[in-house]
Design a protein around this motif. Structure first.
Motif, PDB file in Angstrom:
ATOM      1  N   SER A   1      -1.161  -4.628  -9.353  1.00 56.51           N
ATOM      2  CA  SER A   1      -2.028  -4.470 -10.523  1.00 56.51           C
ATOM      3  C   SER A   1      -3.448  -5.002 -10.328  1.00 56.51           C
ATOM      4  O   SER A   1      -4.262  -4.909 -11.243  1.00 56.51           O
ATOM      5  CB  SER A   1      -1.391  -5.169 -11.729  1.00 56.51           C
ATOM      6  OG  SER A   1      -1.233  -6.547 -11.455  1.00 56.51           O
ATOM      7  N   GLU A   2      -3.771  -5.536  -9.151  1.00 59.03           N
ATOM      8  CA  GLU A   2      -5.115  -6.048  -8.872  1.00 59.03           C
ATOM      9  C   GLU A   2      -5.581  -5.563  -7.508  1.00 59.03           C
ATOM     10  O   GLU A   2      -4.755  -5.208  -6.662  1.00 59.03           O
ATOM     11  CB  GLU A   2      -5.118  -7.583  -8.854  1.00 59.03           C
ATOM     12  CG  GLU A   2      -4.716  -8.235 -10.156  1.00 59.03           C
ATOM     13  CD  GLU A   2      -4.704  -9.749 -10.031  1.00 59.03           C
ATOM     14  OE1 GLU A   2      -5.754 -10.319  -9.685  1.00 59.03           O
ATOM     15  OE2 GLU A   2      -3.638 -10.339 -10.251  1.00 59.03           O
ATOM     16  N   GLU A   3      -6.898  -5.578  -7.292  1.00 59.84           N
ATOM     17  CA  GLU A   3      -7.431  -5.259  -5.973  1.00 59.84           C
ATOM     18  C   GLU A   3      -6.902  -6.282  -4.967  1.00 59.84           C
ATOM     19  O   GLU A   3      -6.839  -7.476  -5.251  1.00 59.84           O
ATOM     20  CB  GLU A   3      -8.960  -5.303  -6.008  1.00 59.84           C
ATOM     21  CG  GLU A   3      -9.590  -4.952  -4.680  1.00 59.84           C
ATOM     22  CD  GLU A   3     -11.107  -4.959  -4.747  1.00 59.84           C
ATOM     23  OE1 GLU A   3     -11.688  -3.873  -4.872  1.00 59.84           O
ATOM     24  OE2 GLU A   3     -11.676  -6.058  -4.683  1.00 59.84           O
ATOM     25  N   LEU A   4      -6.528  -5.796  -3.782  1.00 60.67           N
ATOM     26  CA  LEU A   4      -6.006  -6.660  -2.741  1.00 60.67           C
ATOM     27  C   LEU A   4      -7.028  -6.834  -1.625  1.00 60.67           C
ATOM     28  O   LEU A   4      -7.784  -5.910  -1.320  1.00 60.67           O
ATOM     29  CB  LEU A   4      -4.735  -6.054  -2.135  1.00 60.67           C
ATOM     30  CG  LEU A   4      -3.575  -5.826  -3.089  1.00 60.67           C
ATOM     31  CD1 LEU A   4      -2.464  -5.059  -2.386  1.00 60.67           C
ATOM     32  CD2 LEU A   4      -3.067  -7.156  -3.614  1.00 60.67           C
ATOM     33  N   ALA A   5      -7.024  -7.997  -1.012  1.00 62.06           N
ATOM     34  CA  ALA A   5      -7.840  -8.253   0.169  1.00 62.06           C
ATOM     35  C   ALA A   5      -6.919  -8.660   1.309  1.00 62.06           C
ATOM     36  O   ALA A   5      -6.076  -9.547   1.140  1.00 62.06           O
ATOM     37  CB  ALA A   5      -8.861  -9.348  -0.102  1.00 62.06           C
ATOM     38  N   PHE A   6      -7.053  -7.999   2.443  1.00 58.37           N
ATOM     39  CA  PHE A   6      -6.340  -8.365   3.666  1.00 58.37           C
ATOM     40  C   PHE A   6      -7.322  -9.180   4.491  1.00 58.37           C
ATOM     41  O   PHE A   6      -8.358  -8.668   4.927  1.00 58.37           O
ATOM     42  CB  PHE A   6      -5.881  -7.113   4.408  1.00 58.37           C
ATOM     43  CG  PHE A   6      -4.697  -6.443   3.774  1.00 58.37           C
ATOM     44  CD1 PHE A   6      -3.427  -6.596   4.306  1.00 58.37           C
ATOM     45  CD2 PHE A   6      -4.846  -5.676   2.630  1.00 58.37           C
ATOM     46  CE1 PHE A   6      -2.323  -5.984   3.710  1.00 58.37           C
ATOM     47  CE2 PHE A   6      -3.756  -5.061   2.032  1.00 58.37           C
ATOM     48  CZ  PHE A   6      -2.488  -5.220   2.574  1.00 58.37           C
ATOM     49  N   VAL A   7      -7.003 -10.449   4.697  1.00 56.03           N
ATOM     50  CA  VAL A   7      -7.924 -11.415   5.288  1.00 56.03           C
ATOM     51  C   VAL A   7      -7.499 -11.735   6.716  1.00 56.03           C
ATOM     52  O   VAL A   7      -6.307 -11.928   6.996  1.00 56.03           O
ATOM     53  CB  VAL A   7      -7.971 -12.704   4.438  1.00 56.03           C
ATOM     54  CG1 VAL A   7      -8.962 -13.695   5.008  1.00 56.03           C
ATOM     55  CG2 VAL A   7      -8.321 -12.364   2.986  1.00 56.03           C
TER      56      VAL A   7
ATOM     57  N   SER B   1      -5.876   1.732  -7.059  1.00 61.26           N
ATOM     58  CA  SER B   1      -5.347   3.100  -7.010  1.00 61.26           C
ATOM     59  C   SER B   1      -4.586   3.408  -5.712  1.00 61.26           C
ATOM     60  O   SER B   1      -3.837   4.374  -5.661  1.00 61.26           O
ATOM     61  CB  SER B   1      -6.480   4.111  -7.192  1.00 61.26           C
ATOM     62  OG  SER B   1      -7.418   3.995  -6.140  1.00 61.26           O
ATOM     63  N   TYR B   2      -4.737   2.586  -4.660  1.00 58.50           N
ATOM     64  CA  TYR B   2      -4.031   2.801  -3.393  1.00 58.50           C
ATOM     65  C   TYR B   2      -2.807   1.906  -3.266  1.00 58.50           C
ATOM     66  O   TYR B   2      -2.104   1.951  -2.264  1.00 58.50           O
ATOM     67  CB  TYR B   2      -4.962   2.529  -2.222  1.00 58.50           C
ATOM     68  CG  TYR B   2      -5.942   3.643  -1.954  1.00 58.50           C
ATOM     69  CD1 TYR B   2      -6.576   4.313  -2.989  1.00 58.50           C
ATOM     70  CD2 TYR B   2      -6.240   4.022  -0.672  1.00 58.50           C
ATOM     71  CE1 TYR B   2      -7.475   5.323  -2.743  1.00 58.50           C
ATOM     72  CE2 TYR B   2      -7.143   5.033  -0.418  1.00 58.50           C
ATOM     73  CZ  TYR B   2      -7.742   5.680  -1.450  1.00 58.50           C
ATOM     74  OH  TYR B   2      -8.629   6.688  -1.200  1.00 58.50           O
ATOM     75  N   SER B   3      -2.580   1.092  -4.250  1.00 57.69           N
ATOM     76  CA  SER B   3      -1.509   0.108  -4.193  1.00 57.69           C
ATOM     77  C   SER B   3      -0.665   0.203  -5.453  1.00 57.69           C
ATOM     78  O   SER B   3      -1.095   0.733  -6.466  1.00 57.69           O
ATOM     79  CB  SER B   3      -2.123  -1.291  -4.092  1.00 57.69           C
ATOM     80  OG  SER B   3      -1.156  -2.292  -4.256  1.00 57.69           O
ATOM     81  N   HIS B   4       0.531  -0.337  -5.383  1.00 55.47           N
ATOM     82  CA  HIS B   4       1.341  -0.436  -6.595  1.00 55.47           C
ATOM     83  C   HIS B   4       1.153  -1.810  -7.235  1.00 55.47           C
ATOM     84  O   HIS B   4       1.840  -2.141  -8.184  1.00 55.47           O
ATOM     85  CB  HIS B   4       2.813  -0.163  -6.290  1.00 55.47           C
ATOM     86  CG  HIS B   4       3.410  -1.092  -5.288  1.00 55.47           C
ATOM     87  ND1 HIS B   4       3.373  -0.828  -3.938  1.00 55.47           N
ATOM     88  CD2 HIS B   4       4.032  -2.273  -5.425  1.00 55.47           C
ATOM     89  CE1 HIS B   4       3.963  -1.815  -3.305  1.00 55.47           C
ATOM     90  NE2 HIS B   4       4.368  -2.709  -4.169  1.00 55.47           N
TER      91      HIS B   4
ATOM     92  N   ILE C   1       0.830  -1.205   0.000  1.00 57.92           N
ATOM     93  CA  ILE C   1       0.000   0.000   0.000  1.00 57.92           C
ATOM     94  C   ILE C   1       0.861   1.250   0.000  1.00 57.92           C
ATOM     95  O   ILE C   1       1.824   1.358   0.745  1.00 57.92           O
ATOM     96  CB  ILE C   1      -0.938   0.017   1.230  1.00 57.92           C
ATOM     97  CG1 ILE C   1      -1.731  -1.277   1.330  1.00 57.92           C
ATOM     98  CG2 ILE C   1      -1.861   1.230   1.189  1.00 57.92           C
ATOM     99  CD1 ILE C   1      -2.520  -1.643   0.092  1.00 57.92           C
ATOM    100  N   GLU C   2       0.463   2.218  -0.814  1.00 57.88           N
ATOM    101  CA  GLU C   2       1.261   3.445  -0.880  1.00 57.88           C
ATOM    102  C   GLU C   2       0.467   4.729  -0.639  1.00 57.88           C
ATOM    103  O   GLU C   2       1.057   5.781  -0.511  1.00 57.88           O
ATOM    104  CB  GLU C   2       1.979   3.531  -2.228  1.00 57.88           C
ATOM    105  CG  GLU C   2       1.070   3.451  -3.428  1.00 57.88           C
ATOM    106  CD  GLU C   2       1.855   3.344  -4.728  1.00 57.88           C
ATOM    107  OE1 GLU C   2       1.330   3.831  -5.738  1.00 57.88           O
ATOM    108  OE2 GLU C   2       2.947   2.789  -4.731  1.00 57.88           O
TER     109      GLU C   2
END
Length: 96
Positions: A56-62, A51-54, A21-22
């Protein structure tokens, strides 16, 4: 429910949060927001848009639920686990 402050799984969350996350700010200042998001959706994870990460896909923190705590488990995309909590790794506070 809460994300415990001094816990190896929380330190792992910080490490992987800072890796991916950036644009969201310091992880420890967002714990309450993460918890509210998970409780509002009734699911033990929160997502981070591209858009909040570098990445290329949406991330999920599980997370896993343990009593009154959300304990970090892994970071994933829709298709694969990118990072997982490793009980054999000694994580340090602040994402180190």
């Amino acid at each position: 429910m809460q994300i415990p402050l001094a816990h190896q799984r929380t330190y792992a969350l910080e490490r992987y949060y800072y890796e991916f996350i950036e644009r969201m700010g310091p992880a420890h200042l967002l714990y309450d927001q993460f918890v509210r998001t998970m409780e509002n959706f009734g699911k033990p994870y929160f997502t981070v848009p591209i858009s909040y990460s570098h990445y290329s896909e949406e991330l999920a923190f599980v997370f896993k639920i343990d009593g009154e705590n959300y304990l970090f488990d892994h970071v994933r995309t829709q298709d694969k686990i990118l990072r997982k909590y490793d009980p054999n790794t000694k994580y340090k506070p602040g994402g180190n």
